[in-house]
Design a protein around this motif. Structure first.
Motif, PDB file in Angstrom:
ATOM      1  N   ILE A 203     -11.420  -3.918 -33.805  1.00  0.00           N
ATOM      2  CA  ILE A 203     -11.533  -5.007 -33.048  1.00  0.00           C
ATOM      3  C   ILE A 203     -11.018  -5.939 -33.973  1.00  0.00           C
ATOM      4  N   GLY A 204     -10.047  -6.844 -33.354  1.00  0.00           N
ATOM      5  CA  GLY A 204      -9.538  -7.962 -34.275  1.00  0.00           C
ATOM      6  C   GLY A 204     -10.575  -9.215 -34.258  1.00  0.00           C
ATOM      7  N   ASP A 205     -10.120 -10.185 -34.792  1.00  0.00           N
ATOM      8  CA  ASP A 205     -10.646 -11.304 -34.779  1.00  0.00           C
ATOM      9  C   ASP A 205     -11.113 -11.887 -33.284  1.00  0.00           C
ATOM     10  N   GLN A 206     -11.994 -12.666 -33.038  1.00  0.00           N
ATOM     11  CA  GLN A 206     -12.298 -13.065 -31.830  1.00  0.00           C
ATOM     12  C   GLN A 206     -11.522 -14.232 -31.508  1.00  0.00           C
ATOM     13  N   ILE A 207     -10.971 -14.291 -30.180  1.00  0.00           N
ATOM     14  CA  ILE A 207     -10.112 -15.458 -29.770  1.00  0.00           C
ATOM     15  C   ILE A 207     -10.470 -16.016 -28.619  1.00  0.00           C
ATOM     16  N   ASP A 215     -12.585 -13.282 -26.474  1.00  0.00           N
ATOM     17  CA  ASP A 215     -11.819 -11.830 -26.051  1.00  0.00           C
ATOM     18  C   ASP A 215     -11.341 -11.507 -27.599  1.00  0.00           C
ATOM     19  N   ALA A 216     -10.972 -10.204 -27.842  1.00  0.00           N
ATOM     20  CA  ALA A 216     -10.340  -9.812 -29.036  1.00  0.00           C
ATOM     21  C   ALA A 216      -9.405  -8.822 -28.767  1.00  0.00           C
ATOM     22  N   ARG A 217      -8.339  -8.676 -29.705  1.00  0.00           N
ATOM     23  CA  ARG A 217      -7.268  -7.401 -29.565  1.00  0.00           C
ATOM     24  C   ARG A 217      -7.823  -6.356 -30.117  1.00  0.00           C
ATOM     25  N   LEU A 231      -6.323  -6.056 -24.956  1.00  0.00           N
ATOM     26  CA  LEU A 231      -7.472  -7.035 -25.065  1.00  0.00           C
ATOM     27  C   LEU A 231      -8.743  -6.446 -24.675  1.00  0.00           C
ATOM     28  N   LEU A 232      -9.974  -6.613 -25.167  1.00  0.00           N
ATOM     29  CA  LEU A 232     -11.188  -6.154 -24.979  1.00  0.00           C
ATOM     30  C   LEU A 232     -11.554  -6.231 -23.514  1.00  0.00           C
ATOM     31  N   LEU A 235      -9.774  -3.954 -21.479  1.00  0.00           N
ATOM     32  CA  LEU A 235     -10.221  -2.637 -21.561  1.00  0.00           C
ATOM     33  C   LEU A 235     -11.625  -2.407 -20.502  1.00  0.00           C
ATOM     34  N   GLN A 236     -12.342  -3.545 -20.574  1.00  0.00           N
ATOM     35  CA  GLN A 236     -13.482  -3.556 -19.680  1.00  0.00           C
ATOM     36  C   GLN A 236     -13.018  -3.410 -18.279  1.00  0.00           C
ATOM     37  N   ARG A 237     -12.117  -4.131 -17.783  1.00  0.00           N
ATOM     38  CA  ARG A 237     -11.674  -4.296 -16.247  1.00  0.00           C
ATOM     39  C   ARG A 237     -11.216  -2.761 -15.997  1.00  0.00           C
ATOM     40  N   ALA A 238     -10.544  -2.308 -16.931  1.00  0.00           N
ATOM     41  CA  ALA A 238      -9.868  -0.900 -16.587  1.00  0.00           C
ATOM     42  C   ALA A 238     -10.927   0.168 -16.280  1.00  0.00           C
ATOM     43  N   LEU A 239     -12.062  -0.071 -17.201  1.00  0.00           N
ATOM     44  CA  LEU A 239     -12.948   0.842 -16.968  1.00  0.00           C
ATOM     45  C   LEU A 239     -13.905   0.574 -15.580  1.00  0.00           C
TER      46      LEU A 239
END
Length: 401
Positions: A203-207, A215-217, A231-232, A235-239
Motif C-alpha cells: 500500500i503506497g503513501d496516502q493521497i 486514497d492510496a495506490r 487504487l484502494l 479495489l473496494q468498489r470492485a469488491l
C-alpha cells in the motif's frame, strides 16, 4: 375551502366566475419515501439551525443525513419532488463536501443511497445493460499485467488455499453498511475478486482524492500470476460490485469461529445478530444500523420464533443477519464482553409490553454490521483487549473498560 354543489357551479358559470378545483397530488410509495427522507433532514436542520454536514468529527446520523441531502440535490427527479416542501432553502445550499462518484452513479444506485428500492422495470426499461459503475468495476478487474516475480508470492497462495480447505481461514462476503463508511483494506490481506484470489502486497503513501477522501495506490497480486496497481478505493468498489467478492479471514488460533467443529470440540452456542422489522420511529429511521447482539446455546430460529410476543425483540418480527458458531468457550462471559464493547452505542428505547407495562429492551445497539464482524474477528485472534466502540467515529478505539 367552500364546497359547491352542481347547481352552484352552474350559477357561478353563468355569472362568468370559474370555480377552481384544488388538485390532490398522489405520490407513488417510492416518492413518499423520498419525501419522508427529506423531512428527516429538515428536522435535523430545524434542531441545529443548519444543514447536515460531512466529516469524521460529525455524528453518525448527521453524516447519513448529509449524504442523503447530497443525493437529493444531485438527482433531478428527487430535487423536483421535494422542492415544494423545501421551506428552509436546503436545496439551494452548496453541497458541503462532494461524495464519491455521485456524477457517475446511475439512478438506481442513487435511489439506493436514499433508502429507496428501485421499482420493477416495465417493458420500456433496458435490461442487461451495465451501468457506468459496473463497467468501471469490470475495467478495474481487467486492467492487469503479468507479475514478473510471481514465484515469490506463489507460496502465499498455496498456503491460503490449504488454510481454507482445513478451516483455519474462511471467506466472508465483502460488505458495506449504511453507506457511510468503507470496509477496511490492509497490506497482507487476501480477497476473492473476479474468481481469483487477490493478495494486497503493498500500500503506497496516502493521497488526497478530488472528493476530499484519502486514497492510496496498491500493488495487488492475483493467483493467476497477474498483478495490478489500482487504487484502494477502486479495489473496494470492485469488491462491492462483484456478487462473489469475498474477504479471506486471518488464520484462527483455534475452533472458536470455525465453520465446522472437530470431533473433540464441545459446542457452546451461537453469537447472533438480528435486525428488527418494528415500525417504531427510532428503529425504522435507523434500521440498517440497529442490531440486537446476543449469544444462545440453542437454535437461533427457535430463539426468535415468538418474537412478536416478546418485548426483548421489540414485539415484532426480526431477521437473522449474521451468526457465528462457538466451540469450547464460556458463552456467558463472551456475551458480557461483546455488550461491554458496544455499551456506548446501546439503543435507548422504551416500549410497552403486551400488558401495557413500560419495558426497556436490552442487547440492542446502534452499530453497523461490519463493526460487529470486526469485533468477532478480533475476539478470534485475541486482539480485542481494551477496545471499545466509539459511535461518533463508528469504529473501535482503545480505552475499553
Amino acid at each position: 375551502m367552500v364546497d359547491f354543489t352542481d347547481e352552484d357551479d352552474a350559477l357561478l358559470s353563468q355569472l362568468g366566475v370559474s370555480v377552481e378545483t384544488k388538485k390532490v397530488v398522489a405520490h407513488t410509495p417510492r416518492e413518499e419515501r423520498i419525501i419522508a427522507g427529506f423531512e428527516e433532514v429538515q428536522r435535523f436542520a430545524e434542531e441545529h439551525g443548519r444543514s447536515p454536514q460531512h466529516g469524521e468529527e460529525r455524528g453518525i446520523f448527521e453524516r447519513l443525513y448529509a449524504v442523503r441531502l447530497d443525493r437529493i440535490r444531485a438527482l433531478e427527479e428527487c430535487r423536483t419532488l421535494v422542492m415544494p416542501h423545501d421551506h428552509q432553502g436546503l436545496l439551494g445550499d452548496e453541497i458541503v463536501s462532494a461524495q464519491p462518484d455521485i456524477d457517475e452513479m446511475d439512478d438506481e444506485a442513487l435511489l439506493a443511497e436514499l433508502g429507496v428500492d428501485a421499482e420493477t422495470p416495465d417493458i420500456t426499461t433496458l435490461r442487461h445493460v451495465r451501468s457506468s459503475a459496473e463497467k468501471r468495476a469490470a475495467e478495474e478487474i481487467a486492467n492487469r499485467e503479468r507479475c514478473e516475480d510471481f514465484e515469490t508470492f506463489r507460496p502465499f497462495f498455496d498456503q491460503v488455499q490449504a488454510d481454507l480447505k482445513s478451516g483455519i481461514r474462511i471467506s466472508r462476503k465483502f460488505v458495506k453498511d449504511a453507506g457511510f463508511l468503507k470496509a477496511e483494506i490492509k497490506a497482507g490481506q487476501f480477497f476473492i475478486l473476479g474468481g481469483q484470489t487477490a493478495y494486497v502486497a503493498e500500500i503506497g503513501d496516502q493521497i488526497r482524492a478530488p472528493n476530499g477522501e484519502t486514497d492510496a495506490r496498491l500493488r495487488v497480486i492475483y493467483s493467476n500470476g497477474t498483478e495490478s496497481n489500482l487504487l484502494l478505493r477502486s479495489l473496494q468498489r470492485a469488491l462491492y460490485k462483484d456478487e462473489a467478492g469475498r474477504r479471506i479471514t486471518e488464520p484462527t488460533a483455534g475452533p472458536l469461529f470455525a465453520s465446522e467443529a472437530e470431533e473433540d470440540d464441545a459446542a457452546s452456542g451461537t453469537i447472533y445478530v438480528l435486525r428488527s422489522k418494528s415500525n417504531h420511529p427510532l428503529v425504522s429511521e435507523n434500521r440498517d444500523i440497529v442490531h440486537k447482539i446476543g449469544v444462545t446455546s440453542g437454535s437461533v430460529e427457535k430463539r426468535i420464533a415468538n418474537a412478536k410476543l416478546d418485548a426483548t425483540f421489540l414485539l415484532d418480527d426480526v431477521e437473522i443477519v449474521a451468526t457465528y458458531e462457538l466451540y469450547n468457550i464460556n458463552r456467558v462471559k463472551l456475551e458480557k464482553l461483546i455488550h461491554r464493547i458496544f455499551e456506548p452505542a446501546k439503543l435507548e428505547i422504551k416500549i410497552k409490553d403486551r400488558f401495557g407495562r413500560p419495558v426497556v429492551p436490552r442487547e440492542w445497539f446502534l452499530v453497523p454490521l461490519f463493526v460487529v464482524d470486526e469485533v468477532v474477528q478480533k475476539i478470534k485472534d485475541g486482539t480485542i483487549s481494551d477496545l471499545t466502540y466509539d459511535p461518533q467515529q463508528a469504529k473501535l478505539v482503545q480505552g475499553g473498560a
